[in-house]
Design a protein around this motif. Structure first.
Motif, PDB file in Angstrom:
ATOM      1  N   LEU A 194       0.859  -1.180   0.000  1.00  0.00           N
ATOM      2  CA  LEU A 194       0.000   0.000   0.000  1.00  0.00           C
ATOM      3  C   LEU A 194       0.897   1.232   0.000  1.00  0.00           C
ATOM      4  O   LEU A 194       1.807   1.342   0.821  1.00  0.00           O
ATOM      5  N   GLU A 195       0.658   2.162  -0.923  1.00  0.00           N
ATOM      6  CA  GLU A 195       1.463   3.377  -1.009  1.00  0.00           C
ATOM      7  C   GLU A 195       0.565   4.604  -0.966  1.00  0.00           C
ATOM      8  O   GLU A 195      -0.307   4.780  -1.812  1.00  0.00           O
ATOM      9  N   CYS A 196       0.775   5.437   0.041  1.00  0.00           N
ATOM     10  CA  CYS A 196       0.045   6.697   0.197  1.00  0.00           C
ATOM     11  C   CYS A 196       1.060   7.834   0.271  1.00  0.00           C
ATOM     12  O   CYS A 196       2.263   7.606   0.297  1.00  0.00           O
ATOM     13  N   SER A 197       0.568   9.070   0.317  1.00  0.00           N
ATOM     14  CA  SER A 197       1.477  10.209   0.445  1.00  0.00           C
ATOM     15  C   SER A 197       0.779  11.386   1.105  1.00  0.00           C
ATOM     16  O   SER A 197      -0.449  11.510   1.061  1.00  0.00           O
ATOM     17  N   GLN A 198       1.585  12.256   1.710  1.00  0.00           N
ATOM     18  CA  GLN A 198       1.069  13.512   2.264  1.00  0.00           C
ATOM     19  C   GLN A 198       0.412  14.343   1.169  1.00  0.00           C
ATOM     20  O   GLN A 198      -0.680  14.883   1.351  1.00  0.00           O
ATOM     21  N   LEU A 199       1.103  14.474   0.046  1.00  0.00           N
ATOM     22  CA  LEU A 199       0.621  15.327  -1.037  1.00  0.00           C
ATOM     23  C   LEU A 199      -0.730  14.848  -1.560  1.00  0.00           C
ATOM     24  O   LEU A 199      -1.667  15.639  -1.720  1.00  0.00           O
ATOM     25  N   GLY A 200      -0.837  13.553  -1.815  1.00  0.00           N
ATOM     26  CA  GLY A 200      -2.093  13.015  -2.320  1.00  0.00           C
ATOM     27  C   GLY A 200      -3.234  13.205  -1.343  1.00  0.00           C
ATOM     28  O   GLY A 200      -4.358  13.558  -1.729  1.00  0.00           O
ATOM     29  N   ALA A 201      -2.956  12.977  -0.059  1.00  0.00           N
ATOM     30  CA  ALA A 201      -4.005  13.134   0.949  1.00  0.00           C
ATOM     31  C   ALA A 201      -4.480  14.576   1.034  1.00  0.00           C
ATOM     32  O   ALA A 201      -5.683  14.846   1.157  1.00  0.00           O
ATOM     33  N   MET A 202      -3.553  15.528   0.965  1.00  0.00           N
ATOM     34  CA  MET A 202      -3.941  16.933   1.055  1.00  0.00           C
ATOM     35  C   MET A 202      -4.804  17.358  -0.129  1.00  0.00           C
ATOM     36  O   MET A 202      -5.745  18.147   0.020  1.00  0.00           O
ATOM     37  N   LEU A 203      -4.508  16.847  -1.315  1.00  0.00           N
ATOM     38  CA  LEU A 203      -5.356  17.156  -2.469  1.00  0.00           C
ATOM     39  C   LEU A 203      -6.748  16.559  -2.290  1.00  0.00           C
ATOM     40  O   LEU A 203      -7.763  17.206  -2.570  1.00  0.00           O
ATOM     41  N   GLN A 204      -6.808  15.315  -1.825  1.00  0.00           N
ATOM     42  CA  GLN A 204      -8.093  14.654  -1.609  1.00  0.00           C
ATOM     43  C   GLN A 204      -8.966  15.441  -0.642  1.00  0.00           C
ATOM     44  O   GLN A 204     -10.162  15.649  -0.879  1.00  0.00           O
ATOM     45  N   PHE A 205      -8.373  15.917   0.448  1.00  0.00           N
ATOM     46  CA  PHE A 205      -9.141  16.620   1.467  1.00  0.00           C
ATOM     47  C   PHE A 205      -9.535  18.030   1.035  1.00  0.00           C
ATOM     48  O   PHE A 205     -10.401  18.640   1.646  1.00  0.00           O
TER      49      PHE A 205
END
Length: 425
Positions: A194-205
């Protein structure tokens, strides 16, 4: 407990990884945090009180077990492999590729435990020109557009949240997907990466803000604080210097009720405020009239008046007010725990399960508090094996190689049984 029996091997450091595993521990997961001998997670050094108390560490690592183990030491390899065999989930937030170089990448761990869910949370994601770069919270607050939006637009100074929005948001996203991967394994019987990121999460939110901007090619750029001119919902100062926030026009039927609560019935027929379209064209006048009235009385007076008519409203609280607010206490959103620093308030578990209630909120472990316990109980090592690891400096710092004790260790109040062990180092 919802995650009772789930075993998590936590290699993460600082904030976004540790907060994710803290959320898992809060609802019953057994989290073993692996830390560098004699140094620990750097977050332990962010001391918030002259006593040595570290609120950062207490907030992010409560309810876990801590083991000192040097990931680079060949002597530590057998213990690491046994921990990987034991784990359901491995969590790490190093730069992409760091653990691969240590022989602890996904393919390495998959060979040891095919059911392992290997969870990596990087700064910028696994692909692209920024993939191999390191990040901290403020970097992704800036790169995600959040800081610019909070500052009022591209022509104005960016504003960052002090509590680490990218780290915390990234951790929430990470924990959600870890739980999802666990559910998927129940159906397939095999693990995955599983690969997540700070950047991706911030865009999602931020989707409700950035998607309209993507579509229109435009962005708010007035330099005003967020929602300052929003007639649907905003915040207002009151007569005692305190603030409230409310939604006087979020639904059409709120507006006449709100006007009556404030004794401003004339705004219901005023050409500048009687309809939603007119209110949006005259936000300055709208705010001026409401602020002038609210400044005549204290905050709590107005909150009671507005509650009576059924319009959503609430106080804008500081942290000291939150600590004693009856709503926080009634739901255990603020609770109390005790450790060697005494009894103190902390945040609770923000969900209630009717069938699998969360365990009592824990406290953060001392550095290496559970090293011997984990090596014996999970890794199956004998007393002689444990002593050999310590002698090889796989679980203890090596002073012969220039180890210097960090300041936080000197001022930290160790639990008695851990202090006794450390005195022998």
């Amino acid at each position: 407990m919802a995650l009772a029996g789930v075993r998590v091997l936590d290699f993460s450091r600082f904030q976004n990884g540790p907060f994710a595993t803290c959320l898992l521990a809060d609802i019953g997961a057994d989290v073993v945090k692996v830390e560098q001998p004699g140094l620990g997670d750097t977050g332990r050094s962010f001391i918030s009180h002259h006593s040595g108390f570290c609120g950062y560490n207490e907030s992010l690592n409560r309810g876990k077990r801590s083991i000192e183990l040097d990931l680079k030491s060949p002597a530590a390899r057998p213990a690491l492999e046994r921990l990987i065999q034991w784990a359901d989930v491995l969590v790490e937030n190093y730069k992409v590729g760091v653990l691969d170089r240590l022989g602890l990448g996904y393919e390495d761990c998959k060979r040891i435990n095919p059911r392992l869910i290997y969870c990596a949370n990087s700064g910028f994601g696994p692909e692209g020109p920024w993939a191999l770069r390191g990040s901290f919270d403020v970097v992704c607050q800036g790169m995600s557009g959040a800081a610019m939006a909070q500052g009022g637009g591209p022509s104005h100074m960016p504003r960052f949240t002090e509590w680490g929005a990218a780290d915390q948001v990234g951790a929430l996203n990470f924990a959600f997907h870890i739980a999802s991967a666990l559910y998927a394994r129940e159906k397939t019987g095999v693990g995955q990466k599983l690969e997540c990121s700070q950047l991706g999460a911030m865009l999602q939110f931020q989707a409700i803000s950035c998607v309209p901007s993507f579509f229109s090619g435009d962005q708010r750029d007035d330099g005003r604080p967020t929602n300052a001119d929003n007639v649907n919902l905003s915040y207002y100062p009151c007569g005692d210097g305190k603030w409230l926030t409310c939604a006087p026009c979020m639904e059409d039927h709120f507006w006449p009720k709100f006007c009556k609560a404030l004794g401003l019935e004339e705004l219901m027929t005023d050409e500048r405020t009687k309809h939603q379209g007119r209110r949006w064209k005259n936000p300055g006048y709208f705010r001026e009239r409401i602020e002038a009235r609210l400044k005549e009385k204290p905050r709590d007076y107005w909150i009671e008046r507005i509650i009576e008519v059924g319009v959503p409203v609430g106080p804008v609280l500081d942290y000291q007010e939150i600590a004693t607010h009856p709503q926080m206490l009634a739901n255990n959103y603020v609770t109390e725990v005790e450790n060697q620093y005494g009894r103190f308030k902390t945040v609770g578990v923000m969900a209630r399960y009717s069938g699998t209630p969360a365990p009592p909120v824990g406290t953060a472990p001392d550095l290496g508090e559970h090293t011997e316990e984990v090596l014996r109980d999970i890794c199956g090592m004998s007393d002689a094996d444990v002593k050999a690891l310590a002698a090889a400096h796989a679980t203890t710092p090596d002073r012969a190689k220039g180890y210097r004790e960090p300041h936080w260790i000197k001022v930290h109040k160790w639990k008695a049984h851990v202090a006794e062990k450390r005195s022998r180092l």
